[in-house]
Design a protein around this motif. Structure first.
Motif, short mmCIF file in Angstrom:
data_model
loop_
_atom_site.label_atom_id
_atom_site.label_comp_id
_atom_site.label_asym_id
_atom_site.label_seq_id
_atom_site.Cartn_x
_atom_site.Cartn_y
_atom_site.Cartn_z
N LYS A 49 -9.16 16.72 -1.47
CA LYS A 49 -9.26 15.36 -0.98
C LYS A 49 -8.75 14.38 -2.02
N LYS A 50 -9.17 14.57 -3.26
CA LYS A 50 -8.75 13.67 -4.34
C LYS A 50 -7.25 13.75 -4.55
N TRP A 51 -6.72 14.98 -4.47
CA TRP A 51 -5.28 15.18 -4.67
C TRP A 51 -4.48 14.49 -3.58
N SER A 52 -4.93 14.62 -2.34
CA SER A 52 -4.20 14.01 -1.25
C SER A 52 -4.24 12.49 -1.32
N GLU A 53 -5.35 11.95 -1.81
CA GLU A 53 -5.45 10.51 -1.93
C GLU A 53 -4.44 9.98 -2.92
N HIS A 54 -4.24 10.74 -4.00
CA HIS A 54 -3.32 10.27 -5.03
C HIS A 54 -1.87 10.46 -4.61
N ASN A 55 -1.61 11.24 -3.54
CA ASN A 55 -0.24 11.54 -3.15
C ASN A 55 0.07 11.03 -1.74
N THR A 56 -0.70 10.06 -1.25
CA THR A 56 -0.47 9.49 0.06
C THR A 56 0.58 8.40 -0.05
N ASN A 57 1.73 8.62 0.59
CA ASN A 57 2.78 7.61 0.57
C ASN A 57 2.49 6.53 1.59
N TRP A 58 2.98 5.34 1.30
CA TRP A 58 2.86 4.25 2.27
C TRP A 58 3.73 4.54 3.48
N SER A 59 3.26 4.11 4.65
CA SER A 59 4.13 4.12 5.81
C SER A 59 5.19 3.04 5.62
N ARG A 60 6.26 3.10 6.42
CA ARG A 60 7.33 2.12 6.24
C ARG A 60 6.86 0.68 6.42
N PRO A 61 6.05 0.35 7.47
CA PRO A 61 5.57 -1.04 7.59
C PRO A 61 4.73 -1.48 6.39
N VAL A 62 3.87 -0.58 5.91
CA VAL A 62 3.04 -0.92 4.75
C VAL A 62 3.92 -1.11 3.51
N ALA A 63 4.92 -0.25 3.36
CA ALA A 63 5.83 -0.36 2.21
C ALA A 63 6.58 -1.68 2.24
N ARG A 64 6.96 -2.14 3.43
CA ARG A 64 7.69 -3.42 3.54
C ARG A 64 6.78 -4.59 3.14
N VAL A 65 5.50 -4.53 3.54
CA VAL A 65 4.57 -5.58 3.16
C VAL A 65 4.39 -5.60 1.65
N TRP A 66 4.19 -4.43 1.05
CA TRP A 66 4.04 -4.36 -0.40
C TRP A 66 5.31 -4.81 -1.12
N THR A 67 6.47 -4.49 -0.56
CA THR A 67 7.73 -4.92 -1.17
C THR A 67 7.80 -6.44 -1.24
N ALA A 68 7.43 -7.12 -0.13
CA ALA A 68 7.44 -8.58 -0.12
C ALA A 68 6.43 -9.15 -1.10
N VAL A 69 5.24 -8.55 -1.16
CA VAL A 69 4.20 -9.04 -2.06
C VAL A 69 4.61 -8.86 -3.52
N LEU A 70 5.17 -7.70 -3.85
CA LEU A 70 5.59 -7.44 -5.22
C LEU A 70 6.80 -8.28 -5.62
N LEU A 71 7.68 -8.56 -4.64
CA LEU A 71 8.80 -9.46 -4.90
C LEU A 71 8.28 -10.84 -5.29
N LEU A 72 7.30 -11.35 -4.53
CA LEU A 72 6.72 -12.65 -4.85
C LEU A 72 6.00 -12.62 -6.19
N GLY A 73 5.31 -11.51 -6.47
CA GLY A 73 4.62 -11.39 -7.76
C GLY A 73 5.58 -11.41 -8.93
N THR A 74 6.71 -10.70 -8.81
CA THR A 74 7.71 -10.70 -9.88
C THR A 74 8.34 -12.07 -10.03
N CYS A 75 8.55 -12.75 -8.91
CA CYS A 75 9.09 -14.12 -8.95
C CYS A 75 8.14 -15.03 -9.73
#
Length: 464
Positions: free
Chosen positions: A32-58
Motif C-alpha cells: 500500500k505504501k509503495w503504491s501510494e508513492h508511485n501513483t501518477n497524476w491523471s492527465r486532468p490533475v496533472a494539468r491543474v498542477w502544471t498551472a499551479v506550479l507555473l503560477l508558483g514559479t512566476c
C-alpha cells in the motif's frame, strides 16, 4: 547527432524487473505504501498542477527580482554605495547554492509538494517583511544582506522539489510539457515584476513591490494547501525524513555507483554548461546592447527576448512529449531537444560576433534565448528518466554545480571584455562551452533507469 528511433523505449532489465515485482513483494502493508508513492497524476490533475506550479514559479521570480528592481531606490534611501548594493544583491546567490541538494533530498522522502508549500510560505513571508526589516533595523545594510541570504536558502529548494515531484507523479511522456511550462514561469515572472513592479515603484514607493509580491506568494501557498492538498499537512518530521518511501531509499554505496554512471555524469556536466552560458548571457547582454547600441531603447532588448522565450519553452515541451507518445526513443528525443538548446542556439550566438544592426542583434539574441529554453525538455527532464528515486537530490547537485560555475563564468567574461575590448571573445566562449556540454550529452546521455539494482529490487530491499 543521434538518429531518433521509433518504438525504442529505453527500459533496461533493472526497470523491467522493478515493475514486475513492485506490487508483489514486501512486508505486510508495504504494498500500500509503495503504491501510494508511485501513483501518477491523471492527465486532468496533472494539468491543474502544471498551472499551479507555473503560477508558483512566476511568483518565485517576482519575489526574487523585487530587490534588484528596488535596489537603486533603497540605495538612495539608506545611502548605500555600489559595493554595499552589490553585497546585498550577491548574498542571495550564496544562500541559493546551499539548499539545492538538501531540498531535493527532503523532497524525495516526504514529497516535493510539501517542500514547495513550506518554502513558499517562508520566502513569501520574508518578502512581505523586507520593508519592515529595512526600516526598523538600526543597520539596514546588515538586515538586508541577511534577508537576501535567507531568501536564497528558502528559494534554493524550489527547482529540486519540482524535479522530485515530477519524477514521482508525472508519466514519462508528459514530463517535458510540465517542466517546460513551469520553467517558462521564470520568464513570465521576470516580465511581470519588471513592468508592474516598476509602475508600483514610481506610484507607491519601493515598499509596495515587496508587500504585493510577498502577499501574493502567501496567497498562492494558502490556495495550494487548501484546494490541492485538501488542508492536509504539510508536516515534515524527523521520522519521515529517515523512513521515506521505497523510491527514496538509496545507500551511500548506491549513490557512489550512481555518480559513476556515464549518463549521470553527462547530465551534470551538460547542466553545468547550460547554466553557465545562460547566467553569462543574462548578466552581460544588457551591457552589450548599451555599449554597442547606446541610442537603442532599453525596453526592446530587455523585453522581446523573454517574450520569445515563453512560447518557445511551451513548444519544446509539447514537441518532446508528442515525439515520445508517438513511440520515438526517449533518449534520442532528449538529445534532440538539447541539440536545439546548445547547438542551434550557439549558431545565433556566434552571429553576434560580427558587425550587426540593432534589429538583427535583437533577433539573434531572441533566437538564442528562445532555443535555450529547449533544455527544459532535454537535460532538465533526463535526470528524472535516469533516477526517479532521487531525482530531487540529483537535480540539486546539478543546480549547485551550475550556479557556482555560472558565477565564475560571469566573472571570467568580464575579465575577457576588459582584457580584449571585444564582445566577440565572450560570445565565442559561450559557444565553446555549449558545444562541450552538447558533445558530452550526445555521447553519453541515456534514458534507461540507473538508480535501482535488479537483484535488490527482487527482494524489495533498497536501503537508505
Amino acid at each position: 547527432m543521434a538518429v531518433i528511433q521509433k518504438y525504442g523505449k529505453n527500459f533496461g532489465p533493472d526497470l523491467v524487473s522493478h515493475k514486475e515485482n513492485q506490487d508483489k513483494i514486501g512486508a505486510p502493508g508495504s504494498n500500500k505504501k509503495w503504491s501510494e508513492h508511485n501513483t501518477n497524476w491523471s492527465r486532468p490533475v496533472a494539468r491543474v498542477w502544471t498551472a499551479v506550479l507555473l503560477l508558483g514559479t512566476c511568483l518565485l521570480y517576482c519575489a526574487r527580482v523585487a530587490m534588484p528592481i528596488c535596489a537603486v531606490s533603497m540605495a538612495e534611501k539608506f545611502h548605500w554605495s555600489k559595493r554595499e548594493s552589490g553585497m546585498v544583491l550577491g548574498s542571495f546567490f550564496w544562500g541559493y547554492c546551499f539548499t539545492q541538494v538538501f531540498g531535493g533530498y527532503v523532497s524525495d522522502r516526504v514529497g516535493g509538494e510539501k517542500v514547495l508549500l513550506l518554502s513558499a510560505a517562508a520566502w513569501g513571508s520574508m518578502t512581505a517583511f523586507t520593508p519592515i526589516l529595512a526600516h526598523f533595523c538600526s543597520q539596514p545594510i546588515l538586515s538586508m544582506t541577511v534577508a537576501r541570504f535567507l531568501m536564497g536558502l528558502l528559494q534554493g529548494v524550489h527547482y529540486p522539489s519540482l524535479a522530485s515531484l515530477c519524477s514521482q507523479k508525472v508519466v514519462e511522456s508528459e514530463r517535458g510539457f510540465l517542466m517546460s511550462t513551469v520553467g517558462s514561469g521564470s520568464y513570465l515572472g521576470t516580465l511581470i515584476i519588471g513592468g508592474a513592479g516598476s509602475l508600483m515603484l514610481d506610484l507607491y514607493g519601493w515598499e509596495s513591490v515587496f508587500y504585493v509580491s510577498g502577499l501574493l506568494s502567501l496567497l498562492w501557498a494558502y490556495c495550494m494547501w487548501k484546494y490541492l492538498l485538501k488542508g492536509e499537512g504539510p508536516i515534515i518530521t524527523l521520522e519521515s525524513l529517515g523512513s521515506g518511501g521505497p523510491q527514496s531509499k538509496l545507500s551511500k554505496r548506491h549513490w557512489l555507483r550512481l555518480l559513476k554512471q556515464p549518463s549521470v555524469c553527462a547530465v551534470i556536466v551538460t547542466h553545468l554548461c547550460t547554466a553557465s552560458t545562460f547566467f553569462t548571457l543574462l548578466s552581460w547582454l544588457p551591457t552589450f546592447f548599451r555599449d554597442t547600441f547606446p541610442d537603442a531603447k532599453g525596453w526592446v532588448f530587455n523585453v522581446i527576448p523573454w517574450l520569445v522565450a515563453i512560447p518557445s519553452s511551451l513548444f519544446s515541451g509539447c514537441l518532446s512529449d508528442h515525439l515520445i507518445s508517438q513511440g520515438f526513443d526517449t533518449a534520442s528525443v532528449r538529445k534532440l531537444m538539447q541539440f536545439f538548446s546548445m547547438g542551434v542556439s550557439g549558431v545565433f550566438t556566434l552571429l553576434l560576433c560580427g558587425n550587426t544592426t540593432f534589429p538583427w542583434a535583437v533577433a539573434f539574441v531572441s533566437a538564442t534565448m528562445g532555443l535555450t529554453t529547449f533544455s527544459h525538455s532535454g537535460v532538465s527532464v533526463n535526470v528524472q528518466d535516469l533516477a526517479p528515486s532521487c531525482a530531487g537530490a540529483l537535480f540539486g547537485v546539478m543546480n549547485t554545480c551550475g550556479a557556482f560555475s555560472g558565477v565564475l563564468m560571469v566573472y571570467f567574461s568580464g575579465y575577457l571584455i576588459e582584457a580584449t575590448g571585444s564582445w566577440a571573445t565572450v560570445f565565442a566562449l559561450i559557444t565553446t562551452v555549449n558545444l562541450l556540454g552538447l558533445c558530452t550529452f550526445l555521447a553519453f546521455a541515456e534514458a534507461r533507469r540507473v538508480d535501482i539494482d535488479s537483484c535488490k529490487v527482487r527482494h524489495h530491499n533498497i536501503h537508505i
